[in-house]
Design a protein around this motif. Structure first.
Motif, mmCIF file in Angstrom:
data_model
loop_
_atom_site.group_PDB
_atom_site.id
_atom_site.type_symbol
_atom_site.label_atom_id
_atom_site.label_comp_id
_atom_site.label_asym_id
_atom_site.label_seq_id
_atom_site.Cartn_x
_atom_site.Cartn_y
_atom_site.Cartn_z
ATOM 1 N N GLU B 223 0.865 -1.182 0.000
ATOM 2 C CA GLU B 223 0.000 0.000 0.000
ATOM 3 C C GLU B 223 0.898 1.226 0.000
ATOM 4 O OE1 GLU B 223 -4.195 -0.576 2.365
ATOM 5 O OE2 GLU B 223 -2.508 0.271 3.430
ATOM 6 N N VAL B 224 0.532 2.236 -0.787
ATOM 7 C CA VAL B 224 1.339 3.472 -0.811
ATOM 8 C C VAL B 224 0.427 4.669 -0.588
ATOM 9 C CG1 VAL B 224 3.082 4.782 -2.071
ATOM 10 C CG2 VAL B 224 2.742 2.375 -2.611
ATOM 11 N N MET B 225 0.837 5.528 0.344
ATOM 12 C CA MET B 225 0.094 6.773 0.594
ATOM 13 C C MET B 225 0.686 7.822 -0.353
ATOM 14 S SD MET B 225 -2.090 8.183 2.937
ATOM 15 C CE MET B 225 -1.908 7.775 4.651
ATOM 16 N N VAL B 226 -0.110 8.267 -1.308
ATOM 17 C CA VAL B 226 0.418 9.101 -2.396
ATOM 18 C C VAL B 226 -0.158 10.524 -2.320
ATOM 19 C CG1 VAL B 226 0.616 9.293 -4.917
ATOM 20 C CG2 VAL B 226 0.590 7.040 -3.844
ATOM 21 N N ASN B 227 0.736 11.536 -2.490
ATOM 22 C CA ASN B 227 0.278 12.926 -2.537
ATOM 23 C C ASN B 227 -0.280 13.228 -3.925
ATOM 24 O OD1 ASN B 227 0.898 13.683 0.100
ATOM 25 N ND2 ASN B 227 3.061 13.917 -0.427
ATOM 26 N N LYS B 228 -1.041 14.346 -3.974
ATOM 27 C CA LYS B 228 -1.771 14.699 -5.189
ATOM 28 C C LYS B 228 -0.870 14.719 -6.431
ATOM 29 C CE LYS B 228 -5.479 17.881 -6.373
ATOM 30 N NZ LYS B 228 -6.146 19.133 -6.008
ATOM 31 N N GLU B 229 0.341 15.262 -6.279
ATOM 32 C CA GLU B 229 1.212 15.427 -7.455
ATOM 33 C C GLU B 229 1.660 14.088 -8.068
ATOM 34 O OE1 GLU B 229 1.715 16.673 -4.478
ATOM 35 O OE2 GLU B 229 3.701 16.251 -3.679
ATOM 36 N N ASN B 230 1.552 12.999 -7.304
ATOM 37 C CA ASN B 230 1.999 11.698 -7.832
ATOM 38 C C ASN B 230 0.847 10.767 -8.250
ATOM 39 O OD1 ASN B 230 4.745 12.131 -7.670
ATOM 40 N ND2 ASN B 230 4.860 11.494 -5.521
ATOM 41 N N PHE B 231 -0.384 11.306 -8.236
ATOM 42 C CA PHE B 231 -1.548 10.460 -8.570
ATOM 43 C C PHE B 231 -1.385 9.790 -9.933
ATOM 44 C CE2 PHE B 231 -5.021 12.711 -5.802
ATOM 45 C CZ PHE B 231 -4.380 12.239 -4.681
ATOM 46 N N GLU B 232 -0.972 10.576 -10.912
ATOM 47 C CA GLU B 232 -0.884 10.042 -12.278
ATOM 48 C C GLU B 232 0.154 8.933 -12.383
ATOM 49 O OE1 GLU B 232 -0.507 12.697 -15.544
ATOM 50 O OE2 GLU B 232 -2.285 13.853 -14.938
ATOM 51 N N LYS B 233 1.309 9.186 -11.735
ATOM 52 C CA LYS B 233 2.386 8.185 -11.762
ATOM 53 C C LYS B 233 1.901 6.879 -11.111
ATOM 54 C CE LYS B 233 6.347 11.267 -11.350
ATOM 55 N NZ LYS B 233 7.318 11.762 -10.377
ATOM 56 N N ALA B 234 1.191 7.060 -9.999
ATOM 57 C CA ALA B 234 0.708 5.870 -9.282
ATOM 58 C C ALA B 234 -0.280 5.092 -10.146
ATOM 59 C CB ALA B 234 0.054 6.283 -7.970
ATOM 60 N N LYS B 238 -0.953 0.784 -12.470
ATOM 61 C CA LYS B 238 -2.143 -0.089 -12.393
ATOM 62 C C LYS B 238 -2.385 -0.662 -10.997
ATOM 63 C CE LYS B 238 -2.419 -1.138 -17.189
ATOM 64 N NZ LYS B 238 -1.785 -1.826 -18.261
ATOM 65 N N PRO B 239 -2.777 0.198 -10.079
ATOM 66 C CA PRO B 239 -3.066 -0.293 -8.725
ATOM 67 C C PRO B 239 -4.296 -1.207 -8.716
ATOM 68 C CG PRO B 239 -3.785 1.974 -8.982
ATOM 69 C CD PRO B 239 -3.063 1.626 -10.250
ATOM 70 N N VAL B 240 -4.343 -2.085 -7.731
ATOM 71 C CA VAL B 240 -5.510 -2.979 -7.578
ATOM 72 C C VAL B 240 -6.706 -2.184 -7.072
ATOM 73 C CG1 VAL B 240 -6.367 -5.034 -6.385
ATOM 74 C CG2 VAL B 240 -3.974 -4.913 -7.047
ATOM 75 N N SER B 241 -6.420 -1.226 -6.168
ATOM 76 C CA SER B 241 -7.510 -0.395 -5.653
ATOM 77 C C SER B 241 -6.958 0.929 -5.156
ATOM 78 C CB SER B 241 -8.226 -1.103 -4.507
ATOM 79 O OG SER B 241 -7.416 -1.070 -3.356
ATOM 80 N N GLN B 242 -7.875 1.825 -4.880
ATOM 81 C CA GLN B 242 -7.464 3.105 -4.296
ATOM 82 C C GLN B 242 -8.553 3.607 -3.376
ATOM 83 O OE1 GLN B 242 -7.411 5.343 -8.170
ATOM 84 N NE2 GLN B 242 -8.765 6.706 -7.025
ATOM 85 N N ARG B 243 -8.137 4.390 -2.366
ATOM 86 C CA ARG B 243 -9.128 5.043 -1.510
ATOM 87 C C ARG B 243 -8.557 6.382 -1.066
ATOM 88 N NH1 ARG B 243 -6.711 1.186 1.984
ATOM 89 N NH2 ARG B 243 -6.207 2.062 4.045
ATOM 90 N N GLU B 244 -9.474 7.339 -0.803
ATOM 91 C CA GLU B 244 -9.076 8.713 -0.462
ATOM 92 C C GLU B 244 -8.951 8.865 1.049
ATOM 93 O OE1 GLU B 244 -9.104 11.615 -2.596
ATOM 94 O OE2 GLU B 244 -9.647 10.577 -4.464
ATOM 95 N N ILE B 245 -7.874 9.513 1.511
ATOM 96 C CA ILE B 245 -7.759 9.861 2.929
ATOM 97 C C ILE B 245 -7.218 11.286 3.027
ATOM 98 C CG2 ILE B 245 -6.602 9.386 5.130
ATOM 99 C CD1 ILE B 245 -6.529 6.484 4.432
ATOM 100 N N PHE B 246 -8.029 12.200 3.491
ATOM 101 C CA PHE B 246 -7.635 13.602 3.713
ATOM 102 C C PHE B 246 -6.889 14.176 2.496
ATOM 103 C CE2 PHE B 246 -7.457 11.781 8.125
ATOM 104 C CZ PHE B 246 -8.692 12.276 8.505
ATOM 105 N N GLY B 247 -7.461 14.071 1.352
ATOM 106 C CA GLY B 247 -6.863 14.669 0.161
ATOM 107 C C GLY B 247 -5.750 13.845 -0.459
#
Lengths: 297, 284
Positions: B223-234, B238-247
């Motif tokens: 699992e990786v906690m990713v900041n907004k600027e890296n969303f596209e790279k992440a 091809k992640p299996v899933s994603q969920r939002e936590i405080f932006g």
């Protein structure tokens, strides 16, 4: 050996009310009625009957005493059938209803053992317990009658000696056991129903009988099936009360020439009995198979 | 490591409904396996097949026994708790112990006395007089006193409070489990037992969709906690899933190299519950 004891003890504990408390209650109730009768009626009333009897010949005395001792046993026999009926109805149903079947099946006891021990309980354990309680009751009754005889200045010993008490007991024991064996086709059918019915085991037990009888009547305008079932049931009651026919035959007072009044020892020579055993084997095999795959309602 | 369970093309049908769909797998000894799936996934049908409680198609061997034809022999070495509060209510605790001792060659009275001495259960009580938690304690005490090679637990703590649940699994791990025993457990409270599992199986629609050791799981899934600027790279990985936590977003990856993921943000081993949710949503 341990497993045998454990399985029989389980059946006894689960059905303690039917197996033990019910016959004890019957014995207690009849004894209570006798005590009430003793207190309320005059002494001469009690003794006069015995006095008249003791004046007769030995055969009549024996028949009279045995009849007095045996009449209450009819009630024990009837209740034994009633209790066996209720036992078989619940035998393979209740543990599916409360899910405890999943616990029982988590132990190394095969479905064959489970069912055969239930059959052993209804064929041996239950009749033997009823017999023991009925026999103690009969012994108390015999002693009470001897006491009444003694009050009337008669020989209580003569009364006991003429009772052929142990012969009666033996016939009662065999009557109870063989009667339930004779009824085994019915008990096995109910156990099969109990193993698969989702609800109303009693209804599902009855429906096929009513259906077959109805279809037979509709197609052939006959009632042979219903008569056969009725005859078999009635004979069951006859075997249960083997002593009654025994007393009548031996006293030569009355020849009790009623077809259904069968002495237990005559049963083994009848083809109906052996056909019944075959039918029971088929139903019990069905119950074992159903028990293996049906764990829920 | 010997095979405790070996399944080859095992299926279970209820009419047209396929509860277990052509499963093949092996389970070795000395493991604690969590069998996880949503309601109706086929867990209980599969367990019932293993325990010889239902018919099935295919080839299944439990400790070398065929559950259908050799159930009696098999049950000398297999124990199970199939539900909560299923002990017979009419029986006294001491009579229940006598019964199990009478029918089970591998039962130890010393052990059951020891386990019960740690509870408030009175052996003279009837089972119906016990609370649900105490009944579960009694059931566990009886089962732990049987020297079995395989223990199957199907929702053994459902409806119990957290104290009983914790104690149940703690006792199982510390006083029962060893390298000669195998435990297969299904539960909806998977996060409570994931720390004791050695292996995990996810089942959905009668099929196994994940079958891993817990060690491999930690290597495979990150699992990786990713900041907004890296969303596209992440998302490119091809992640299996994603969920939002405080932006920020938590992405779950399968089979991506740790070096690549560490560049995106803080990495973590996912919890089994999160992984379960992600895998269940896959391909829906």
């Amino acid at each position: 050996m341990n497993a045998m004891k454990a399985l029989l003890k389980r059946e006894f504990l689960e059905n303690k009310v039917s197996f033990l408390y019910t016959p004890l209650a019957i014995a207690g109730l009849i004894l209570f009625l006798i005590i009430v009768e003793t207190i309320t009626l005059s002494n001469s009333f009690h003794t006069s009957g015995i006095q008249k009897l003791m004046e007769k010949g030995d055969e009549i005395i024996t028949a009279g005493i045995q009849t007095m001792l045996q009449l209450p046993i009819i009630l024990f026999g009837l209740v034994l059938f009633g209790v066996t009926l209720s036992y078989t109805l619940n035998s393979l149903y209740e543990d599916r209803k409360d899910k405890s079947i999943l616990f029982w099946k988590s132990l190394p006891v095969s479905d064959i053992s489970t069912i055969l021990y239930k059959v052993a309980s209804l064929l041996i354990m239950m009749p033997v317990i009823y017999f023991v309680i009925a026999s103690v009751f009969q012994l108390v009754l015999l002693l009470y009658m001897s006491f009444q005889a003694w009050l009337a200045d008669l020989s209580g010993f003569k009364l006991i000696a003429n009772s052929n008490f142990f012969g009666m007991l033996f016939n009662n024991l065999m009557g109870f056991i063989v009667a339930n064996l004779w009824m085994l086709p019915f008990w096995s059918w109910i156990m099969l129903t109990s193993a698969w019915a989702k609800k109303s085991v009693f209804l599902f037990t009855l429906l096929p009988f009513l259906f077959i009888a109805y279809v037979e009547n509709w197609l052939f305008d006959t009632s042979d099936f219903a008569e056969m079932i009725g005859q078999h049931l009635a004979s069951g009651f006859g075997i249960l009360n083997s002593n009654i026919k025994h007393i009548a035959d031996h006293s030569k007072v009355h020849e009790l020439d009623i077809e259904i009044m069968t002495v237990w020892s005559d049963v083994f020579g009848q083809s109906d009995f052996w056909i019944g055993m075959l039918v029971s084997a088929v139903f019990l095999t069905g119950a074992i198979y159903t028990r293996r795959i049906k764990n829920e309602l | 490591m010997t095979n405790v369970i070996k399944a080859n093309g095992v299926s279970k049908h209820y009419g047209k409904f396929v509860a277990v769909d052509n499963l093949s797998f092996e389970i070795g000894s000395g493991k604690i396996i969590g069998l996880v799936g949503p309601n109706g996934a086929g867990k209980t049908s599969l367990i019932n097949a293993m325990l010889g409680l239902t018919d099935f198609d295919g080839d299944l061997k439990v400790l070398g026994f065929d559950p259908k034809s050799q159930r009696h022999e098999m049950m000398q070495k297999v124990s199970f708790i199939a539900d909560v509060a299923i002990l017979p209510k009419w029986i006294k605790v001491k009579d229940l112990i006598d019964y199990v001792e009478g029918v089970h060659p591998n039962f130890s009275r010393e052990k059951v006395n020891y386990f019960l001495s740690k509870t408030k259960i009175n052996v003279c009580s009837k089972v119906k007089e016990l609370s649900k938690g105490m009944e579960a304690q009694l059931h566990l005490a009886l089962i732990m006193s049987i020297d079995a090679e395989l223990l199957v637990l199907d929702e053994p703590t459902l409806g119990l409070d957290i104290l009983y649940r914790k104690e149940f699994y703690h006792q199982l791990l510390t006083e029962y489990f060893d390298e000669n025993k195998t435990i297969l457990v299904t539960t909806h409270q998977i996060e409570e037992i994931e720390h004791i599992l050695t292996d995990i199986m996810f089942i959905r629609d009668g099929k196994i969709i994940l079958n891993e050791t817990m060690d491999d799981l930690a290597e495979q899934y990150v699992e990786v906690m990713v900041n907004k600027e890296n969303f596209e790279k992440a998302e490119a990985l091809k992640p299996v899933s994603q969920r939002e936590i405080f932006g920020r977003r938590v992405y779950l990856f399968e089979g991506v190299s740790p070096a690549e993921l560490e560049a995106l943000g803080e990495t973590n081993t996912p919890g089994v519950a999160d992984l379960f949710v992600a895998k269940m949503k896959e391909n829906f």
